[in-house]
Design a protein around this motif. Structure first.
Motif, PDB file in Angstrom:
ATOM      1  N   VAL A 142       0.861  -1.174   0.000  1.00  0.00           N
ATOM      2  CA  VAL A 142       0.000   0.000   0.000  1.00  0.00           C
ATOM      3  C   VAL A 142       0.901   1.230   0.000  1.00  0.00           C
ATOM      4  CG1 VAL A 142      -1.761   1.283   1.237  1.00  0.00           C
ATOM      5  CG2 VAL A 142      -1.847  -1.217   1.180  1.00  0.00           C
ATOM      6  N   VAL A 143       0.848   1.990  -1.071  1.00  0.00           N
ATOM      7  CA  VAL A 143       1.774   3.106  -1.268  1.00  0.00           C
ATOM      8  C   VAL A 143       1.255   4.357  -0.559  1.00  0.00           C
ATOM      9  CG1 VAL A 143       2.866   4.616  -2.981  1.00  0.00           C
ATOM     10  CG2 VAL A 143       2.576   2.160  -3.456  1.00  0.00           C
ATOM     11  N   THR A 144       2.177   5.048   0.087  1.00  0.00           N
ATOM     12  CA  THR A 144       1.861   6.325   0.711  1.00  0.00           C
ATOM     13  C   THR A 144       3.042   7.270   0.506  1.00  0.00           C
ATOM     14  OG1 THR A 144       1.023   7.386   2.723  1.00  0.00           O
ATOM     15  CG2 THR A 144       2.765   5.739   3.000  1.00  0.00           C
ATOM     16  N   ALA A 145       2.920   8.501   0.954  1.00  0.00           N
ATOM     17  CA  ALA A 145       3.987   9.489   0.771  1.00  0.00           C
ATOM     18  C   ALA A 145       5.250   9.041   1.493  1.00  0.00           C
ATOM     19  CB  ALA A 145       3.541  10.838   1.311  1.00  0.00           C
ATOM     20  N   PRO A 146       6.415   9.175   0.870  1.00  0.00           N
ATOM     21  CA  PRO A 146       7.665   8.775   1.530  1.00  0.00           C
ATOM     22  C   PRO A 146       7.850   9.393   2.904  1.00  0.00           C
ATOM     23  CG  PRO A 146       8.084   9.248  -0.782  1.00  0.00           C
ATOM     24  CD  PRO A 146       6.657   9.663  -0.516  1.00  0.00           C
ATOM     25  N   ALA A 147       7.435  10.641   3.073  1.00  0.00           N
ATOM     26  CA  ALA A 147       7.620  11.307   4.362  1.00  0.00           C
ATOM     27  C   ALA A 147       6.835  10.634   5.481  1.00  0.00           C
ATOM     28  CB  ALA A 147       7.210  12.774   4.254  1.00  0.00           C
ATOM     29  N   GLU A 148       5.759   9.923   5.128  1.00  0.00           N
ATOM     30  CA  GLU A 148       4.966   9.249   6.158  1.00  0.00           C
ATOM     31  C   GLU A 148       5.695   8.041   6.731  1.00  0.00           C
ATOM     32  OE1 GLU A 148       0.500   7.295   6.767  1.00  0.00           O
ATOM     33  OE2 GLU A 148       0.929   8.552   5.026  1.00  0.00           O
ATOM     34  N   LEU A 149       6.643   7.495   5.989  1.00  0.00           N
ATOM     35  CA  LEU A 149       7.300   6.258   6.395  1.00  0.00           C
ATOM     36  C   LEU A 149       8.718   6.471   6.905  1.00  0.00           C
ATOM     37  CD1 LEU A 149       6.062   3.926   3.511  1.00  0.00           C
ATOM     38  CD2 LEU A 149       5.056   4.282   5.775  1.00  0.00           C
ATOM     39  N   ILE A 150       9.068   7.699   7.214  1.00  0.00           N
ATOM     40  CA  ILE A 150      10.392   7.965   7.766  1.00  0.00           C
ATOM     41  C   ILE A 150      10.504   7.336   9.154  1.00  0.00           C
ATOM     42  CG2 ILE A 150      11.902   9.770   8.672  1.00  0.00           C
ATOM     43  CD1 ILE A 150      10.867  11.593   6.453  1.00  0.00           C
ATOM     44  N   ASP A 151      11.587   6.582   9.363  1.00  0.00           N
ATOM     45  CA  ASP A 151      11.862   6.083  10.706  1.00  0.00           C
ATOM     46  C   ASP A 151      13.104   6.789  11.245  1.00  0.00           C
ATOM     47  OD1 ASP A 151      13.489   4.713   8.889  1.00  0.00           O
ATOM     48  OD2 ASP A 151      13.817   3.087  10.300  1.00  0.00           O
ATOM     49  N   ILE A 152      13.154   6.925  12.550  1.00  0.00           N
ATOM     50  CA  ILE A 152      14.185   7.729  13.194  1.00  0.00           C
ATOM     51  C   ILE A 152      15.212   6.813  13.852  1.00  0.00           C
ATOM     52  CG2 ILE A 152      14.651   9.548  14.859  1.00  0.00           C
ATOM     53  CD1 ILE A 152      12.924  10.390  12.454  1.00  0.00           C
ATOM     54  N   ASP A 153      16.380   6.707  13.231  1.00  0.00           N
ATOM     55  CA  ASP A 153      17.457   5.886  13.776  1.00  0.00           C
ATOM     56  C   ASP A 153      18.589   6.717  14.354  1.00  0.00           C
ATOM     57  OD1 ASP A 153      16.309   3.391  13.149  1.00  0.00           O
ATOM     58  OD2 ASP A 153      17.008   3.534  11.080  1.00  0.00           O
ATOM     59  N   THR A 154      18.768   7.947  13.849  1.00  0.00           N
ATOM     60  CA  THR A 154      19.893   8.787  14.261  1.00  0.00           C
ATOM     61  C   THR A 154      19.408  10.205  14.548  1.00  0.00           C
ATOM     62  OG1 THR A 154      20.404   9.578  12.025  1.00  0.00           O
ATOM     63  CG2 THR A 154      21.386   7.461  12.700  1.00  0.00           C
TER      64      THR A 154
END
Length: 205
Positions: A168-180
């Motif tokens: 299910v495609v969504t905006a790339p910014a919605e799927l940002i994960d925070i590792d650093t």
């Protein structure tokens, strides 16, 4: 589709935050609340059958948001250990599916989750999120996939299974994960400059 009322939400919030450089990145402030609470509040009106959060000692108040807290005694064994703890509980309690989400993805929306539920059409469903190029969490697995999930080891997890599932495609910014810390800085830039969101998200790839 699979109804939210038949789904266990498994929120993964265990990990050493080694790349972030502090004991627990989920407690870092972001937009006036801890980073790890954004996905919690985004999903709070979705009527899941049960909400589980798997942690290794995070101090965030998940209980007041109707989560059952499951403690991962060995987070160093990889994400699969947290997944198995949640999936076993879902299997024992007769869930029709699990939705596995990460607490360090603060921009995922309820609307996206409902689209994933709509895309799940069978007991062996595998539905992942996508930025249009690659799959990622959150991911949904029907009950016929539970036994496979319980065999996972390490961090690779169900990567091949997810690749072969529906996306299910969504905006790339919605799927940002925070590792650093740099990831968090980039996300701060996105939310303070909405017009640049797409450009900046593409730059991260």
């Amino acid at each position: 589709m699979i109804a939210a009322e038949d789904v266990f939400l498994i929120l993964l919030a265990a990990g050493r935050s080694e790349r972030f450089g502090i004991p627990n990145k989920l407690e870092v402030p972001f937009l006036n609340k801890p980073l790890g609470m954004h996905v919690v509040t985004a999903f709070e009106n979705i009527p899941f059958k049960r909400r589980l959060v798997v942690t290794d000692g995070c101090k965030l108040d998940f209980l007041s948001h109707h989560f059952e807290v499951v403690h991962n005694e060995d987070p160093s064994s990889g994400m699969s250990q947290s997944v198995k703890l949640g999936v076993q509980r879902a299997k024992d309690e007769g869930a029709q599916a699990v939705l596995i989400a990460l607490a360090d993805m603060p921009r995922v929306t309820a609307a996206h989750i409902y689209r994933m539920l709509d895309a799940a059409d069978s007991a062996d469903a595998v539905v992942a999120s996508s930025d249009g190029e690659k799959p990622s969490p959150p991911a949904l697995f029907g009950r016929d996939r539970f036994d496979f999930l319980l065999t996972l080891d390490g961090d690779a997890g169900a990567r091949d299974l997810v690749k072969a599932g529906r996306h299910v495609v969504t905006a790339p910014a919605e799927l940002i994960d925070i590792d650093t810390p740099e990831d968090l800085d980039r996300l701060q830039a996105l939310v303070h400059d909405p017009k640049a969101a797409i450009t900046r998200a593409l730059t991260r790839r």
